[in-house]
Design an enzyme around this catalytic site. Structure first.
Site, PDB file in Angstrom:
ATOM      1  N   PRO A   1       3.766   5.407  -7.490  1.00  0.00           N
ATOM      2  CA  PRO A   1       2.589   5.851  -6.772  1.00  0.00           C
ATOM      3  C   PRO A   1       2.874   6.536  -5.443  1.00  0.00           C
ATOM      4  CG  PRO A   1       2.758   3.457  -6.770  1.00  0.00           C
ATOM      5  CD  PRO A   1       3.756   3.963  -7.757  1.00  0.00           C
ATOM      6  N   ASN A   2       2.129   7.597  -5.226  1.00  0.00           N
ATOM      7  CA  ASN A   2       2.130   8.372  -3.981  1.00  0.00           C
ATOM      8  C   ASN A   2       3.365   9.249  -3.781  1.00  0.00           C
ATOM      9  OD1 ASN A   2      -0.417   7.298  -3.055  1.00  0.00           O
ATOM     10  ND2 ASN A   2       0.676   5.371  -2.778  1.00  0.00           N
TER      11      ASN A   2
ATOM     12  N   ARG B   1       2.960  13.645   2.913  1.00  0.00           N
ATOM     13  CA  ARG B   1       2.722  12.235   3.220  1.00  0.00           C
ATOM     14  C   ARG B   1       3.748  11.743   4.250  1.00  0.00           C
ATOM     15  NH1 ARG B   1       5.168   7.660  -0.765  1.00  0.00           N
ATOM     16  NH2 ARG B   1       4.106   5.876   0.150  1.00  0.00           N
TER      17      ARG B   1
ATOM     18  N   TYR C   1       9.276  10.442   5.004  1.00  0.00           N
ATOM     19  CA  TYR C   1       9.688  10.911   3.674  1.00  0.00           C
ATOM     20  C   TYR C   1      10.157  12.363   3.625  1.00  0.00           C
ATOM     21  CZ  TYR C   1       7.373   6.556   2.369  1.00  0.00           C
ATOM     22  OH  TYR C   1       7.005   5.234   2.272  1.00  0.00           O
TER      23      TYR C   1
ATOM     24  N   ASN D   1      12.183   5.301  -8.688  1.00  0.00           N
ATOM     25  CA  ASN D   1      11.647   5.001  -7.364  1.00  0.00           C
ATOM     26  C   ASN D   1      10.254   4.443  -7.630  1.00  0.00           C
ATOM     27  OD1 ASN D   1      10.482   4.870  -4.872  1.00  0.00           O
ATOM     28  ND2 ASN D   1      11.230   6.861  -4.179  1.00  0.00           N
TER      29      ASN D   1
ATOM     30  N   ALA E   1       5.494   1.673  -3.885  1.00  0.00           N
ATOM     31  CA  ALA E   1       5.064   0.344  -3.429  1.00  0.00           C
ATOM     32  C   ALA E   1       5.133  -0.715  -4.534  1.00  0.00           C
ATOM     33  CB  ALA E   1       3.652   0.417  -2.861  1.00  0.00           C
TER      34      ALA E   1
ATOM     35  N   HIS F   1       7.643  -3.681  -4.417  1.00  0.00           N
ATOM     36  CA  HIS F   1       7.519  -4.913  -3.654  1.00  0.00           C
ATOM     37  C   HIS F   1       6.723  -6.009  -4.352  1.00  0.00           C
ATOM     38  CE1 HIS F   1       9.216  -2.168  -0.817  1.00  0.00           C
ATOM     39  NE2 HIS F   1       8.125  -1.416  -0.799  1.00  0.00           N
TER      40      HIS F   1
ATOM     41  N   ASP G   1       9.918  -6.650 -15.393  1.00  0.00           N
ATOM     42  CA  ASP G   1      10.106  -7.106 -16.768  1.00  0.00           C
ATOM     43  C   ASP G   1      10.383  -5.936 -17.703  1.00  0.00           C
ATOM     44  OD1 ASP G   1       9.744  -9.718 -16.023  1.00  0.00           O
ATOM     45  OD2 ASP G   1       7.741  -9.931 -16.894  1.00  0.00           O
TER      46      ASP G   1
ATOM     47  N   GLU H   1      17.709   1.869  -8.760  1.00  0.00           N
ATOM     48  CA  GLU H   1      16.492   1.983  -7.946  1.00  0.00           C
ATOM     49  C   GLU H   1      16.786   2.861  -6.731  1.00  0.00           C
ATOM     50  OE1 GLU H   1      13.991  -1.512  -7.449  1.00  0.00           O
ATOM     51  OE2 GLU H   1      14.108  -1.215  -5.278  1.00  0.00           O
TER      52      GLU H   1
ATOM     53  N   HIS I   1      15.144   4.711  -3.132  1.00  0.00           N
ATOM     54  CA  HIS I   1      14.075   4.865  -2.146  1.00  0.00           C
ATOM     55  C   HIS I   1      14.464   5.970  -1.189  1.00  0.00           C
ATOM     56  CE1 HIS I   1      12.023   1.359  -3.571  1.00  0.00           C
ATOM     57  NE2 HIS I   1      13.194   0.750  -3.617  1.00  0.00           N
ATOM     58  N   LEU I   2      13.511   6.827  -0.900  1.00  0.00           N
ATOM     59  CA  LEU I   2      13.773   7.922   0.034  1.00  0.00           C
ATOM     60  C   LEU I   2      14.097   7.345   1.412  1.00  0.00           C
ATOM     61  CD1 LEU I   2      10.763  10.207  -1.004  1.00  0.00           C
ATOM     62  CD2 LEU I   2      13.181  10.626  -1.486  1.00  0.00           C
ATOM     63  N   SER I   3      13.319   6.358   1.811  1.00  0.00           N
ATOM     64  CA  SER I   3      13.500   5.755   3.139  1.00  0.00           C
ATOM     65  C   SER I   3      14.368   4.505   3.024  1.00  0.00           C
ATOM     66  CB  SER I   3      12.131   5.380   3.727  1.00  0.00           C
ATOM     67  OG  SER I   3      11.517   4.381   2.925  1.00  0.00           O
TER      68      SER I   3
ATOM     69  N   ARG J   1      12.283  -0.991   7.728  1.00  0.00           N
ATOM     70  CA  ARG J   1      10.848  -0.741   7.902  1.00  0.00           C
ATOM     71  C   ARG J   1      10.097  -2.077   7.958  1.00  0.00           C
ATOM     72  NH1 ARG J   1       8.861   3.580   3.808  1.00  0.00           N
ATOM     73  NH2 ARG J   1       7.052   3.468   5.211  1.00  0.00           N
TER      74      ARG J   1
ATOM     75  N   ARG K   1       8.408  -4.481   2.991  1.00  0.00           N
ATOM     76  CA  ARG K   1       9.214  -3.532   2.217  1.00  0.00           C
ATOM     77  C   ARG K   1      10.657  -4.017   2.009  1.00  0.00           C
ATOM     78  NH1 ARG K   1       5.904   1.129   2.135  1.00  0.00           N
ATOM     79  NH2 ARG K   1       4.650   1.256   4.014  1.00  0.00           N
TER      80      ARG K   1
HETATM   81  C1  DQA Z   1       9.442   4.246  -1.075  1.00  0.00           C
HETATM   82  C2  DQA Z   1       9.371   3.012  -0.161  1.00  0.00           C
HETATM   83  C3  DQA Z   1       8.163   2.141  -0.505  1.00  0.00           C
HETATM   84  O1  DQA Z   1       8.098   1.027   0.366  1.00  0.00           O
HETATM   85  C4  DQA Z   1       6.879   2.936  -0.382  1.00  0.00           C
HETATM   86  O2  DQA Z   1       5.783   2.151  -0.772  1.00  0.00           O
HETATM   87  C5  DQA Z   1       6.925   4.217  -1.111  1.00  0.00           C
HETATM   88  C6  DQA Z   1       8.147   5.034  -1.058  1.00  0.00           C
HETATM   89  C7  DQA Z   1      10.580   5.194  -0.656  1.00  0.00           C
HETATM   90  O3  DQA Z   1      10.920   6.061  -1.458  1.00  0.00           O
HETATM   91  O4  DQA Z   1      11.095   5.117   0.470  1.00  0.00           O
HETATM   92  O5  DQA Z   1       5.930   4.662  -1.693  1.00  0.00           O
HETATM   93  O6  DQA Z   1       9.704   3.816  -2.389  1.00  0.00           O
END
Ligand code: DQA
Length: 148
Positions: free
Chosen positions: A9-10, A17, A22, A74, A77, A80, A87, A98, A100-102, A107, A111
């Protein structure tokens, strides 16, 4: 290798964003760069983004049916709190990384915990889009999920 890249998501909002976190590269451009890197390494990739948990689970199951060699995910959210995604990743014998950009560990506290990482061979966080390419190279050396 046949690699499935999944974004939760997002992540489709990347570029506009919270650019201080990001980056300013748009989602499509980011994935195009990752796809080019995959092609130059001789990998076949499929990219999929969804804001829906079930759609991501369907893709993980499809990766198994269609004999993918690796998954880069990725989960946004969902990382978390989604036991369903955790599963789903555990249900298939495909090594997953896995991304994550950040750097989620520097943070907010919520997270810091990933419930999905335990179903992955490893986690890469904090390197922006380069993380997807690092994950690809990590997967290239891992053909068996539990091969440590
Ligand atoms: C994220 C980190 C997550 O905590 C956040 O909810 C995201 C992006 C990252 O790529 O840094 O949507 O997965």
């Amino acid at each position: 290798m046949k690699i499935m890249i999944l974004n939760g998501p997002n992540l489709n909002m990347t570029g506009t964003r919270e650019p201080n976190i990001y980056g300013r590269t748009g989602y499509e451009e980011m994935m195009a760069q990752v796809e080019r890197a995959a092609q130059s390494r001789g990998h076949e990739v499929a990219c999929f983004q969804s804001n829906y948990e079930g759609a991501l689970i369907d893709e993980i199951q499809r990766a198994w049916r269609e004999n993918y060699d690796g998954i880069i995910i990725n989960p946004g959210a969902f990382t978390h709190y989604s036991y369903a995604l955790r599963d789903a990743l555990a249900s298939v014998p495909i090594p997953a990384v896995e991304v994550h950009l950040s750097n989620i560990h520097r943070r907010e506290e919520f997270r810091h915990r990933s419930v999905t990482a335990a179903s992955c061979v490893g986690q890469i966080a904090g390197f922006g889009m380069q993380g997807y390419i690092l994950a690809m190279d990590a997967l290239a050396g891992k053909t068996v999920k539990n091969d440590l």
